[in-house]
Design an enzyme around this catalytic site. Sequence first.
Site: not given
Length: 308
Positions: A9-10, A122, A206, A264
């Site tokens: 998103g960033n 989050k 995500k 991640k």
Amino acid sequence: MRIVVALGGNALLRRGEPLSADNQRENVRAACTQIARIAPGNELVVAHGNGPQVGLLALQGAAYSDVPAYPLDVLGAETEGMIGYIIEQELGNLLPFEVPFATLLTQVEVDAADPAFEHPSKPIGPVYSREEAERLAREKGWSIAADGDRFRRVVPSPRPKRIFEIRPIRWLLEKGSVVICAGGGGIPTVYDQDGQLHGIEAVIDKDLCSALLAEQLEADLLVIATDVDGAYLDWGTPEQRRIGEAHPDQLERLGFAAGSMGPKVQAACEFARNTGKVAVIGSLGDIEAIAQGRAGTRVSLAAESSLT
């Protein structure tokens, strides 16, 4: 290859950047310029984060006090449509006209008893100074946490259990479509005691959802695209060095930050372990080299026993 690309998103609204529609489109255009390089000859699925966007919608909604604020699952659905629209348009401007696109609102089941609901973690929305974040926490009942040298609102982030739209995603891929789905980790949903499905106040990670998506689609490659060129040992020190390749067991033992690289790494390890395929964490700007096996941190069961 069948490739799942997970955009942060960033990467769509950069840290500290004004959260404007123009800025978001400019960033999406830059991202799509890179993604377009690996589209020819491959089946392509694009997932994306939505932390800054869903936080912005929550702030905008709170400014209208005549009705209760819309819940996070609804805001998540809104961001899936908004971001998917821009990705479709910008990627479509780069690929041949005959390439079809589809953005799917993606419902994802989570467990209502997930411990994450007791421990919000989050980050969503913009960054604040400590003083401003603490004031907003008092006024709005938010949970806040450090994000680098600033602070952000944090919300529950339960693990994804099931992707309900996995069959239509597969059908679209088989027809040659580029699919944008599982935006923001998907729309968080739970079954109640009567067996009825409904949304719940949360934002799913995500990367974990993208790993589940790639596994269920039997993808050949999962690319977790971020703003650095891989996972690092001794990050932030003069001795920092990028990990070129690692086995999931090794990588998980290293202990990465929960708010940044940790999810991640966890997602890459789970995909590699569950499928025997390769996951890569790397820079969006290196995506062509990543697909060719020449960049990023590659996570696979076939990795050598020592980190490289």
